[in-house]
Design a protein around this motif. Sequence first.
Motif, PDB file in Angstrom:
ATOM      1  N   LYS A  85      31.203  15.735 -20.069  1.00  0.00           N
ATOM      2  CA  LYS A  85      31.421  17.547 -19.537  1.00  0.00           C
ATOM      3  C   LYS A  85      32.411  17.563 -19.383  1.00  0.00           C
ATOM      4  N   GLU A  86      33.746  17.219 -19.626  1.00  0.00           N
ATOM      5  CA  GLU A  86      35.086  17.113 -19.252  1.00  0.00           C
ATOM      6  C   GLU A  86      35.223  18.207 -20.980  1.00  0.00           C
ATOM      7  N   GLU A  87      34.732  17.133 -21.954  1.00  0.00           N
ATOM      8  CA  GLU A  87      34.654  17.706 -23.252  1.00  0.00           C
ATOM      9  C   GLU A  87      34.215  19.105 -23.400  1.00  0.00           C
ATOM     10  N   VAL A  88      33.305  19.293 -22.458  1.00  0.00           N
ATOM     11  CA  VAL A  88      32.489  20.869 -23.211  1.00  0.00           C
ATOM     12  C   VAL A  88      33.149  22.069 -22.165  1.00  0.00           C
ATOM     13  N   ILE A  89      33.804  21.638 -20.820  1.00  0.00           N
ATOM     14  CA  ILE A  89      34.501  22.358 -19.858  1.00  0.00           C
ATOM     15  C   ILE A  89      35.320  22.721 -20.807  1.00  0.00           C
ATOM     16  N   LYS A  90      35.746  21.597 -21.001  1.00  0.00           N
ATOM     17  CA  LYS A  90      38.092  22.665 -21.542  1.00  0.00           C
ATOM     18  C   LYS A  90      37.466  23.359 -22.824  1.00  0.00           C
ATOM     19  N   GLN A  91      36.467  22.829 -23.531  1.00  0.00           N
ATOM     20  CA  GLN A  91      36.223  24.520 -24.973  1.00  0.00           C
ATOM     21  C   GLN A  91      35.338  25.686 -24.120  1.00  0.00           C
ATOM     22  N   ILE A  92      34.617  25.639 -23.287  1.00  0.00           N
ATOM     23  CA  ILE A  92      34.269  26.796 -22.863  1.00  0.00           C
ATOM     24  C   ILE A  92      35.590  27.745 -22.262  1.00  0.00           C
ATOM     25  N   GLU A 138      19.727  17.761 -25.710  1.00  0.00           N
ATOM     26  CA  GLU A 138      19.039  16.703 -24.314  1.00  0.00           C
ATOM     27  C   GLU A 138      19.508  17.959 -23.111  1.00  0.00           C
ATOM     28  N   GLU A 139      18.640  17.288 -21.836  1.00  0.00           N
ATOM     29  CA  GLU A 139      18.715  17.763 -20.818  1.00  0.00           C
ATOM     30  C   GLU A 139      20.125  17.655 -19.881  1.00  0.00           C
ATOM     31  N   LYS A 140      21.164  18.447 -19.753  1.00  0.00           N
ATOM     32  CA  LYS A 140      22.030  17.476 -18.802  1.00  0.00           C
ATOM     33  C   LYS A 140      22.398  19.173 -17.571  1.00  0.00           C
ATOM     34  N   GLU A 141      21.809  17.979 -16.938  1.00  0.00           N
ATOM     35  CA  GLU A 141      21.582  18.617 -15.336  1.00  0.00           C
ATOM     36  C   GLU A 141      22.930  18.710 -15.012  1.00  0.00           C
ATOM     37  N   LYS A 142      24.392  17.110 -14.969  1.00  0.00           N
ATOM     38  CA  LYS A 142      25.278  18.009 -14.411  1.00  0.00           C
ATOM     39  C   LYS A 142      26.567  18.045 -15.359  1.00  0.00           C
ATOM     40  N   TRP A 143      25.690  19.564 -16.549  1.00  0.00           N
ATOM     41  CA  TRP A 143      26.670  20.011 -16.694  1.00  0.00           C
ATOM     42  C   TRP A 143      26.390  21.532 -16.172  1.00  0.00           C
ATOM     43  N   LYS A 144      25.706  21.823 -15.541  1.00  0.00           N
ATOM     44  CA  LYS A 144      24.817  22.837 -14.796  1.00  0.00           C
ATOM     45  C   LYS A 144      25.535  23.754 -14.477  1.00  0.00           C
ATOM     46  N   SER A 145      25.814  23.459 -13.277  1.00  0.00           N
ATOM     47  CA  SER A 145      27.049  23.852 -12.263  1.00  0.00           C
ATOM     48  C   SER A 145      28.410  24.596 -12.480  1.00  0.00           C
ATOM     49  N   ASP A 146      29.260  23.339 -13.496  1.00  0.00           N
ATOM     50  CA  ASP A 146      30.394  23.920 -14.146  1.00  0.00           C
ATOM     51  C   ASP A 146      29.820  24.801 -15.216  1.00  0.00           C
ATOM     52  N   LEU A 147      29.654  25.094 -15.787  1.00  0.00           N
ATOM     53  CA  LEU A 147      29.080  25.304 -16.893  1.00  0.00           C
ATOM     54  C   LEU A 147      28.430  27.338 -16.221  1.00  0.00           C
ATOM     55  N   ALA A 148      28.128  26.945 -15.481  1.00  0.00           N
ATOM     56  CA  ALA A 148      27.635  28.589 -14.414  1.00  0.00           C
ATOM     57  C   ALA A 148      29.152  28.835 -14.231  1.00  0.00           C
ATOM     58  N   LYS A 149      29.921  28.614 -13.161  1.00  0.00           N
ATOM     59  CA  LYS A 149      31.145  28.958 -12.162  1.00  0.00           C
ATOM     60  C   LYS A 149      32.236  29.802 -13.953  1.00  0.00           C
ATOM     61  N   LEU A 150      32.038  29.249 -14.913  1.00  0.00           N
ATOM     62  CA  LEU A 150      32.280  30.479 -15.873  1.00  0.00           C
ATOM     63  C   LEU A 150      31.537  31.119 -17.105  1.00  0.00           C
ATOM     64  N   SER A 151      30.220  31.644 -15.800  1.00  0.00           N
ATOM     65  CA  SER A 151      29.050  32.055 -16.409  1.00  0.00           C
ATOM     66  C   SER A 151      28.122  31.890 -17.834  1.00  0.00           C
ATOM     67  N   CYS A 152      28.665  30.769 -18.232  1.00  0.00           N
ATOM     68  CA  CYS A 152      28.354  29.816 -19.182  1.00  0.00           C
ATOM     69  C   CYS A 152      26.400  30.033 -19.471  1.00  0.00           C
ATOM     70  N   LEU A 171      12.634  24.753 -26.845  1.00  0.00           N
ATOM     71  CA  LEU A 171      13.674  25.634 -25.868  1.00  0.00           C
ATOM     72  C   LEU A 171      13.242  25.696 -24.678  1.00  0.00           C
ATOM     73  N   SER A 172      14.559  25.297 -23.710  1.00  0.00           N
ATOM     74  CA  SER A 172      14.508  25.308 -22.704  1.00  0.00           C
ATOM     75  C   SER A 172      15.713  25.957 -22.112  1.00  0.00           C
ATOM     76  N   GLY A 173      15.636  26.331 -20.657  1.00  0.00           N
ATOM     77  CA  GLY A 173      16.767  27.002 -20.027  1.00  0.00           C
ATOM     78  C   GLY A 173      17.469  27.935 -19.743  1.00  0.00           C
ATOM     79  N   GLU A 174      18.774  28.707 -20.084  1.00  0.00           N
ATOM     80  CA  GLU A 174      18.909  29.610 -20.190  1.00  0.00           C
ATOM     81  C   GLU A 174      19.946  30.273 -21.806  1.00  0.00           C
ATOM     82  N   PHE A 175      18.755  31.601 -21.989  1.00  0.00           N
ATOM     83  CA  PHE A 175      19.131  32.004 -22.827  1.00  0.00           C
ATOM     84  C   PHE A 175      19.408  33.265 -22.907  1.00  0.00           C
ATOM     85  N   PRO A 176      19.102  34.845 -24.024  1.00  0.00           N
ATOM     86  CA  PRO A 176      18.076  36.045 -23.691  1.00  0.00           C
ATOM     87  C   PRO A 176      16.902  36.084 -24.112  1.00  0.00           C
TER      88      PRO A 176
END
Length: 289
Positions: A85-92, A138-152, A171-176
């Motif tokens: 998660k740390e790698e992803v959040i750093k990029q975003i 794959e589903e990554k439930e633990k990423w959601k809240s941190d990504l949401a804080k960055l409006s991602c 396809l699942s999750g958030e998208f246009p």
Amino acid sequence: MSKVLDHDTVWFQELAPRDYYNENDLERTVKLYLETIFPDYRVFSFKQKLLNNITGKSSAADLGMIKNDYSEWYVIEVELGKHTKEEVIKQIHTFRNFTPNKDNSDYICKERNDLNKSKVESLITSSILPKLMVIVNEEKEKWKSDLAKLSCEMCVFQIYNDFDNRKLYRLSGEFPTIYTDFCHCKFEKSLPFAIKLLSKDFLNKHGIKNGDTLEIFFEGRSYKWERQDDGSIPYLICNSTTSPLDPISARYRLNYYSKSRTIQNRNLFSRLFSKIKTINQNTFVFIKD
């Protein structure tokens, strides 16, 4: 790993998301199908280094896409679920805190020379910040809240294949919003002249607003229906003296035919003894589900 059974009783098995393919494989597949999934957008590789205004460090994204009307654009990071998660959040965090400029619009237009250069530049250099999306396999439930804080947004893209190596994508999750040419509906038995649409956006896509009247065919006959919304829930009310819908069937599908189409009955007896129906373009038709 999950499995999917299609209508021909063919099993599709998910490709092992952590072992079978790498991130480049996933990115190529996503890029290949992204415009099919989101037909209102044009997709491009976006490997340009983006400068984080807070940390002073740079990161490159994977993909981007611009809406066909040049009203919004996305910066997209494609990730394998085995990454931290740390790698992803750093990029975003970088993509949220960079300042889009003309260099970015020039880069995009080199990747997609079918785009209108002046409109791209106007969008990229405007006050409209890019939307952000992580596409993960794959589903990554633990990423959601941190990504949401960055409006991602987080979109899960899973790959399946069958015995003959035919592919299926989930396809699942958030998208246009993905607009389709059909919408599932529910017949409201307590309101015999009303049917509830289970998609809030279907009629909007086709220009039908609250209070508008439209013509819908059902079993070969034409009926006038009025859209009446109850809050965020769209309903269609039939302007007929009798309800055309079968009260025994609770589920319907509203199809939209954008082109003329010939419909042949699947039943052999009906094919032999009934006429082939031609549906004209820009026509709405109710079908029992």
